[in-house]
Design a protein around this motif. Structure first.
Motif, mmCIF file in Angstrom:
data_model
loop_
_atom_site.group_PDB
_atom_site.id
_atom_site.type_symbol
_atom_site.label_atom_id
_atom_site.label_comp_id
_atom_site.label_asym_id
_atom_site.label_seq_id
_atom_site.Cartn_x
_atom_site.Cartn_y
_atom_site.Cartn_z
ATOM 1 N N CYS A 46 -60.182 -116.764 -123.965
ATOM 2 C CA CYS A 46 -60.832 -115.351 -124.225
ATOM 3 C C CYS A 46 -60.387 -114.799 -125.459
ATOM 4 O O CYS A 46 -61.280 -113.941 -126.169
ATOM 5 C CB CYS A 46 -60.415 -114.463 -123.008
ATOM 6 S SG CYS A 46 -61.332 -115.057 -121.376
ATOM 7 N N LEU A 155 -67.054 -112.305 -122.593
ATOM 8 C CA LEU A 155 -65.680 -112.347 -122.270
ATOM 9 C C LEU A 155 -65.540 -112.479 -120.720
ATOM 10 O O LEU A 155 -64.740 -113.115 -120.221
ATOM 11 C CB LEU A 155 -64.850 -111.278 -122.978
ATOM 12 C CG LEU A 155 -64.552 -111.655 -124.367
ATOM 13 C CD1 LEU A 155 -64.024 -110.218 -125.185
ATOM 14 C CD2 LEU A 155 -63.540 -112.758 -124.343
ATOM 15 N N LEU A 159 -63.980 -115.213 -118.124
ATOM 16 C CA LEU A 159 -62.673 -114.968 -117.562
ATOM 17 C C LEU A 159 -62.950 -115.250 -116.025
ATOM 18 O O LEU A 159 -62.307 -115.833 -115.279
ATOM 19 C CB LEU A 159 -62.383 -113.863 -117.799
ATOM 20 C CG LEU A 159 -61.114 -113.099 -116.877
ATOM 21 C CD1 LEU A 159 -59.825 -114.041 -117.380
ATOM 22 C CD2 LEU A 159 -60.639 -111.614 -117.138
#
Length: 205
Positions: A46, A155, A159
């Motif tokens: 990330c 992102l 995640l």
């Protein structure tokens, strides 16, 4: 605007779910060293995406995407790193991490670094961000703000997806810890990483 954001989120979700080098790296780290190490690797991935996102919003990633020479250097470096990870997996296939002296790999920095470098040396992300995000950015926002929003969405999706994948792997870690299974998985992961490295090196820009 909200309709555009939802549509862009759907496209980014589909792209996130496509298996790639990130999944292979996360598989190796999570199975070899556990859930915490896998999540640190996800964190590094990330961070790599955040780096490219920031460069894209600043307009710098477009320069890399437009420069054949710089793109080639980054591409070959990224391909070399993936092949290096693959060779490591093959060399240590089936070996107990405690026996082969890989305790150092348990350090957070190593896992973070592995995830970060694998993405920081992936010029395809720069091309993806500079080529796709402007087209998906909501028209009601300034271009930089719209792209920053989509980077944040990407992102979050990454995640959630890789974090869930790590959780599933950790639940089945006792199975993967069997020497025969661990050896087969190490060899498979090594071959996959090398294949991705060759694919990155030979892909047309």
């Amino acid at each position: 605007m909200y309709t555009q954001v939802f549509a862009a989120t759907g496209v980014l979700a589909l792209l996130t779910l496509v298996p790639g080098p990130d999944m292979a790296i996360v598989t190796k780290r999570a199975v070899s060293h556990g859930r915490a190490d896998g999540m640190r690797t996800v964190g590094g991935i990330c961070l790599g995406l955040l780096l490219w996102g920031a460069l894209t919003v600043a307009g710098l990633a477009a320069l890399l995407a437009a420069s054949a020479e710089v793109y080639l250097v980054v591409k070959l470096a990224g391909a070399g790193y993936l092949c290096f990870l693959g060779v490591q997996a093959l060399r240590h296939a089936g070996a107990d991490p405690a026996v082969r002296g890989e305790q150092a790999d348990r350090r957070g920095g190593s896992a973070w670094r592995t995830g970060l470098i694998s993405n920081a040396l992936n010029p395809k992300i720069a091309v993806f961000y500079t080529g796709l995000l402007p087209a998906l950015a909501p028209s009601g926002l300034r271009p930089a703000v719209g792209m920053a929003l989509l980077v944040a969405v990407h992102l979050l999706l990454t995640l959630l997806w890789l974090g869930t994948y790590v959780h599933v792997l950790s639940r089945a870690r006792r199975f993967f810890a069997r020497p025969r299974v661990r050896g087969a998985l190490d060899r498979l992961t090594g071959v996959v990483l090398i294949a991705f490295g060759i694919r990155v090196a030979t892909a047309a820009s």
